[in-house]
Design a protein around this motif. Structure first.
Motif, PDB file in Angstrom:
ATOM      1  N   LEU A  16       0.841  -1.192   0.000  1.00 15.50           N
ATOM      2  CA  LEU A  16       0.000   0.000   0.000  1.00 15.50           C
ATOM      3  C   LEU A  16       0.877   1.243   0.000  1.00 15.50           C
ATOM      4  O   LEU A  16       1.957   1.244   0.583  1.00 15.50           O
ATOM      5  N   ALA A  20      -2.760   4.466   1.803  1.00 18.53           N
ATOM      6  CA  ALA A  20      -3.427   3.157   1.884  1.00 18.53           C
ATOM      7  C   ALA A  20      -4.082   2.737   0.575  1.00 18.53           C
ATOM      8  O   ALA A  20      -5.063   2.008   0.571  1.00 18.53           O
ATOM      9  N   GLU A  22      -3.624   0.660  -3.036  1.00 20.87           N
ATOM     10  CA  GLU A  22      -2.832  -0.458  -3.545  1.00 20.87           C
ATOM     11  C   GLU A  22      -1.811   0.026  -4.567  1.00 20.87           C
ATOM     12  O   GLU A  22      -2.115   0.815  -5.448  1.00 20.87           O
ATOM     13  N   SER A  39       3.641  -0.263   4.250  1.00 16.59           N
ATOM     14  CA  SER A  39       2.338  -0.808   4.653  1.00 16.59           C
ATOM     15  C   SER A  39       1.887  -1.903   3.686  1.00 16.59           C
ATOM     16  O   SER A  39       2.153  -1.830   2.488  1.00 16.59           O
ATOM     17  N   GLU A  41      -1.420  -4.950   2.806  1.00 16.83           N
ATOM     18  CA  GLU A  41      -2.775  -5.438   3.031  1.00 16.83           C
ATOM     19  C   GLU A  41      -2.806  -6.921   2.708  1.00 16.83           C
ATOM     20  O   GLU A  41      -2.391  -7.340   1.633  1.00 16.83           O
ATOM     21  N   THR A  43      -5.357 -10.145   2.292  1.00 16.92           N
ATOM     22  CA  THR A  43      -6.761 -10.504   2.124  1.00 16.92           C
ATOM     23  C   THR A  43      -6.881 -12.019   2.237  1.00 16.92           C
ATOM     24  O   THR A  43      -5.936 -12.755   1.954  1.00 16.92           O
ATOM     25  N   ASP A  68     -10.020  -6.357   9.681  1.00 15.58           N
ATOM     26  CA  ASP A  68     -11.408  -6.112   9.275  1.00 15.58           C
ATOM     27  C   ASP A  68     -11.961  -7.463   8.819  1.00 15.58           C
ATOM     28  O   ASP A  68     -11.793  -7.865   7.670  1.00 15.58           O
ATOM     29  N   THR A  81      -9.815  -8.579   5.607  1.00 19.21           N
ATOM     30  CA  THR A  81      -8.544  -7.885   5.349  1.00 19.21           C
ATOM     31  C   THR A  81      -7.801  -7.629   6.650  1.00 19.21           C
ATOM     32  O   THR A  81      -8.402  -7.474   7.713  1.00 19.21           O
ATOM     33  N   THR A  83      -4.630  -4.981   7.609  1.00 19.21           N
ATOM     34  CA  THR A  83      -3.683  -3.957   7.186  1.00 19.21           C
ATOM     35  C   THR A  83      -2.548  -3.922   8.199  1.00 19.21           C
ATOM     36  O   THR A  83      -2.792  -3.821   9.404  1.00 19.21           O
ATOM     37  N   ASN A  85       0.289  -1.659   9.243  1.00 21.23           N
ATOM     38  CA  ASN A  85       0.688  -0.265   9.044  1.00 21.23           C
ATOM     39  C   ASN A  85       2.170  -0.011   9.275  1.00 21.23           C
ATOM     40  O   ASN A  85       2.680   1.029   8.874  1.00 21.23           O
TER      41      ASN A  85
END
Length: 170
Positions: A16, A20, A22, A39, A41, A43, A68, A81, A83, A85
């Motif tokens: 990311l 944030a 992609e 960062s 992500e 999935t 999430d 997901t 993330t 950070n």
């Protein structure tokens, strides 16, 4: 006690940007120095209860991961997901990525992430001046030097004979 939910499954890992979004890059990679500019992500499915993310032997801090997950409907076709950070520091090379739940269920993407060295940084030259004809030994100091690095002085270049460590070349 046996878990009643399936193990987490990591489908994709994406880089990311600072906002944030992609980054269109088919490979999941980050610098060995880690940090907030790195960062990611993840999935997948069944991320409910994930409280740890590992990059090889290095764990992302719990305060730096955001999960999430579809905990109310874990069998939903929607992706969960995570993330990350702040990527933890690491060693160069491929590593497995693991997500671990509060019940110690693990999902793993084998060789799912590559740590790379940052670009070389030059801090100094010794001597810092010389003849135009060249042929002098120069020690370059800095960081992240690797064997095979090319050194340019103006339009002239050379592959150093001695990269004794990642901080000095001769």
């Amino acid at each position: 006690f046996e878990p009643t939910k399936p193990d987490p499954v990591i489908s994709t890992i994406r880089r990311l940007d600072s906002e944030a979004r992609e980054i269109p890059d088919p490979y999941a990679w980050g610098r060995t120095t880690g940090g907030s500019s790195e960062s990611l992500e993840l999935t997948g499915f069944y991320f409910c209860g994930v409280d740890r993310v590992m990059f090889g032997a290095f764990e992302a801090s719990a305060s730096d991961i955001v999960v999430d997950a579809n905990c109310d409907n874990p069998d939903s076709a929607d992706f969960d997901t995570i993330t990350v950070n702040l990527l933890p520091v690491g060693n160069p090379g491929l590593v497995d990525v693991e997500v671990i739940t509060d019940m110690n269920q693990t999902g793993r993407k084998v060789a799912g992430f590559t740590y790379v060295l940052p670009p070389p940084v030059v801090d100094g030259l010794l001597p810092n001046s010389g003849y135009d004809s060249g042929s002098e030994v120069v020690v370059v100091t800095g960081q992240y030097f690797q064997p095979g690095i090319m050194v340019y002085f103006g339009k002239n270049w050379d592959i150093p004979d001695d990269v004794t460590c990642s901080e000095a070349i001769t």
